[in-house]
Design an enzyme around this catalytic site. Sequence first.
Site, PDB file in Angstrom:
ATOM      1  N   GLY A  26       0.783  -1.224   0.000  1.00  0.00           N
ATOM      2  CA  GLY A  26       0.000   0.000   0.000  1.00  0.00           C
ATOM      3  C   GLY A  26       0.817   1.278   0.000  1.00  0.00           C
ATOM      4  O   GLY A  26       1.863   1.373  -0.652  1.00  0.00           O
ATOM      5  N   ASN A  99       3.808   5.305   9.096  1.00  0.00           N
ATOM      6  CA  ASN A  99       2.717   4.909   8.205  1.00  0.00           C
ATOM      7  C   ASN A  99       1.869   3.787   8.787  1.00  0.00           C
ATOM      8  O   ASN A  99       0.674   3.709   8.489  1.00  0.00           O
ATOM      9  CB  ASN A  99       3.284   4.477   6.855  1.00  0.00           C
ATOM     10  CG  ASN A  99       2.239   3.799   5.992  1.00  0.00           C
ATOM     11  OD1 ASN A  99       1.337   4.431   5.455  1.00  0.00           O
ATOM     12  ND2 ASN A  99       2.332   2.470   5.879  1.00  0.00           N
ATOM     13  N   SER A 151      -5.093  11.724   8.374  1.00  0.00           N
ATOM     14  CA  SER A 151      -6.320  11.757   7.584  1.00  0.00           C
ATOM     15  C   SER A 151      -7.064  13.060   7.811  1.00  0.00           C
ATOM     16  O   SER A 151      -7.049  13.615   8.919  1.00  0.00           O
ATOM     17  CB  SER A 151      -7.224  10.586   7.969  1.00  0.00           C
ATOM     18  OG  SER A 151      -8.493  10.697   7.346  1.00  0.00           O
ATOM     19  N   TYR A 211     -11.438   5.553  14.111  1.00  0.00           N
ATOM     20  CA  TYR A 211     -10.321   5.905  13.229  1.00  0.00           C
ATOM     21  C   TYR A 211     -10.128   7.420  13.182  1.00  0.00           C
ATOM     22  O   TYR A 211      -9.007   7.920  13.281  1.00  0.00           O
ATOM     23  CB  TYR A 211     -10.589   5.365  11.827  1.00  0.00           C
ATOM     24  CG  TYR A 211      -9.498   5.676  10.825  1.00  0.00           C
ATOM     25  CD1 TYR A 211      -8.319   4.933  10.810  1.00  0.00           C
ATOM     26  CD2 TYR A 211      -9.652   6.701   9.889  1.00  0.00           C
ATOM     27  CE1 TYR A 211      -7.315   5.211   9.890  1.00  0.00           C
ATOM     28  CE2 TYR A 211      -8.663   6.973   8.972  1.00  0.00           C
ATOM     29  CZ  TYR A 211      -7.491   6.228   8.976  1.00  0.00           C
ATOM     30  OH  TYR A 211      -6.498   6.516   8.068  1.00  0.00           O
ATOM     31  N   LYS A 215      -6.769   9.579  14.457  1.00  0.00           N
ATOM     32  CA  LYS A 215      -6.002  10.477  13.592  1.00  0.00           C
ATOM     33  C   LYS A 215      -6.056  11.923  14.096  1.00  0.00           C
ATOM     34  O   LYS A 215      -5.101  12.682  13.912  1.00  0.00           O
ATOM     35  CB  LYS A 215      -6.500  10.378  12.150  1.00  0.00           C
ATOM     36  CG  LYS A 215      -6.213   9.023  11.510  1.00  0.00           C
ATOM     37  CD  LYS A 215      -4.727   8.667  11.540  1.00  0.00           C
ATOM     38  CE  LYS A 215      -4.405   7.421  10.750  1.00  0.00           C
ATOM     39  NZ  LYS A 215      -2.955   7.077  10.763  1.00  0.00           N
ATOM     40  N   VAL A 248      -7.231   6.297  -0.709  1.00  0.00           N
ATOM     41  CA  VAL A 248      -6.321   5.539  -1.570  1.00  0.00           C
ATOM     42  C   VAL A 248      -6.824   4.111  -1.783  1.00  0.00           C
ATOM     43  O   VAL A 248      -7.356   3.474  -0.863  1.00  0.00           O
ATOM     44  CB  VAL A 248      -4.899   5.532  -0.966  1.00  0.00           C
ATOM     45  CG1 VAL A 248      -3.931   4.770  -1.875  1.00  0.00           C
ATOM     46  CG2 VAL A 248      -4.414   6.970  -0.761  1.00  0.00           C
ATOM     47  N   THR A 250      -6.333   0.842  -1.507  1.00  0.00           N
ATOM     48  CA  THR A 250      -5.479  -0.115  -0.815  1.00  0.00           C
ATOM     49  C   THR A 250      -6.355  -1.104  -0.059  1.00  0.00           C
ATOM     50  O   THR A 250      -7.580  -0.964   0.003  1.00  0.00           O
ATOM     51  CB  THR A 250      -4.543   0.578   0.204  1.00  0.00           C
ATOM     52  OG1 THR A 250      -5.360   1.195   1.221  1.00  0.00           O
ATOM     53  CG2 THR A 250      -3.662   1.619  -0.465  1.00  0.00           C
TER      54      THR A 250
END
Length: 292
Positions: A26, A99, A151, A211, A215, A248, A250
């Site tokens: 990814g 990452n 994000s 999530y 972030k 993205v 992924t």
Amino acid sequence: MFEHIGPFFRWWSSETIAVVTGANRGIGFEIAHQLALHGLTVVLTSRATAVGEEAKKVLQEGGLNVAFHQLDIDDIESIKSFADWIKETYGGLDILVNNAGVNFNVGNDNSVEFAEKVIKTNYYSTKNVTQALIPLMRPSASGSRIVNVSSRLGRLNGKRNKLGDIELREQLGNVDTLTEELIDKMVDSFVQQVKDGTWQSGGWPEVSTDYSLSKLAVNAYTRFLAKTLSDRPEGSKIYINCYCPGFVKTAMTGWAGHTSPEDGADTAVWLALIPDLSVSGKFFAERREVNF
């Protein structure tokens, strides 16, 4: 606002060490790939050894200077082992790209079943890796770099994702009142409310709540750490920024994204190599500064 920052001068060399966590696939793999194409020595990590070794092999077959070491960012002993290896093998590092992360919601899902895991990995474990590696960041006139993959869902003032607690939002938005303890307290409160079954009345972000909050914590920690690191003397500077790679295509998005991993990695590589030493504590998307 930074809309464009001038062309690179090559401050790095093949001796420059860049670490990219969660880089077996990814966005992480593509960040490692692009940094290696620029001529740096890249250390990619992954939780599972076999897939990390395979990723290293693919990049090495392209003639790139890439190494691999196992790292489970959720395991303190694994972090320590990795830090010891970096110090012994390279004497330190120059660039860290955080990452590695997790997300268990796809599309419009908003389950908090794995909220504790999401907060631990995306925020606390990222913080643990950063704190373990900062002492190993090598002094140089160009400064060391930390890039946190984040994000837009973690922005303080998103239309649907803003925090309902106005006082907390103001505290997090003011770097003068921002503390690590405040960020920790916020995410711990959310996890406790998930356990109590009261989280839906807590004023948390409405989209991918766990999530998004993880972030938001990363973004806030980036700003906090930028301020803390700003006092370091010339020659030992560390610049830290975060960015949104976009939606993205992924495994994390269930392959539903509309941005390629190559495009998603671009801003991370740009921030890692940017020559402008005044850029720290900022949030970017598509090479442009975005409000937190």
